[in-house]
Write a protein that holds these residues in place. Sequence first.
Motif, short mmCIF file in Angstrom:
data_model
loop_
_atom_site.label_atom_id
_atom_site.label_comp_id
_atom_site.label_asym_id
_atom_site.label_seq_id
_atom_site.Cartn_x
_atom_site.Cartn_y
_atom_site.Cartn_z
N HIS A 113 0.66 -1.16 0.13
CA HIS A 113 0.14 -0.12 0.20
C HIS A 113 0.85 1.23 0.27
O HIS A 113 0.69 2.14 -0.72
N TYR A 114 1.96 1.26 1.07
CA TYR A 114 2.62 2.35 0.95
C TYR A 114 3.56 2.77 -0.14
O TYR A 114 3.75 3.91 -0.50
N LYS B 243 2.66 2.11 -3.25
CA LYS B 243 1.83 2.81 -4.13
C LYS B 243 1.50 4.32 -3.76
O LYS B 243 1.55 5.10 -4.79
N GLN B 244 1.73 4.67 -2.53
CA GLN B 244 1.45 6.17 -2.17
C GLN B 244 3.06 6.71 -2.33
O GLN B 244 2.92 7.95 -2.06
#
Length: 242
Positions: free
Chosen positions: A19-20, A22-23
Amino acid sequence: MRIMIIGGTRGIGLALAEHYSKQGATLALCGRDPARLAGHPLANDPHVTLHAVEITDRASAERAMDSFGPLDLLIVTAGAYTDAAAIAADKEATLPVLHTNVVGLCHAFDAASARMRRQGHGQLVVLASIAGLLKDYPGASLYSASKRAALAICDTYRKALAPFGIAVTAIVPGYVDTARLRELNDGDAGRKPFLQTEAQAVRHIVGAIARREARYVFPWQLHVLVRLFNLLPRPLQAFRKK
């Protein structure tokens, strides 16, 4: 953002890393065996570094942090579990739970908070367990006790580090459908109440981290059941199935 995840090579730790990433975060993924990520896209991401860390060994965590550099967010998802049958067969089975879930957490928080104090900012996060909200009762597990300790550790660090602008967040999940949970349940965790997918868990966790919450419990339904259980007379609590 610069994020280190101890326990980031598998399970929820890895899901959070994905997730992170992708951020656009810069990530340090730590685990006993980083080679388990061979072939995973994150292993070849220039914004990701892999580190061999044994959380019970403070020196290995410090080496990884020194190598990584400035640290905005530390997430500890590493944990150990054993049950009463394993302890009955081998009393030494208690030690990994104690050393990983309690001593190791202190090692990681202490090493990271020293760096964050110098920076003047940061956030410490641990993935605890809803088992830690169970009050001690007859026959209660060592795992529950270790997670109660983890929550107490968070409360203590939060008070100590507040003057430095460092937040401490305890994530308190119920059952999440990870490979490890399935392994502990003969390959199928589907019977666990209010089971969450990894994707659902990640949404809860990243939201609580972004809000810098002190403690975040999910799902609410299981939280209610735990609170009701804690109200039962101790003789009735003793009948709880592990």
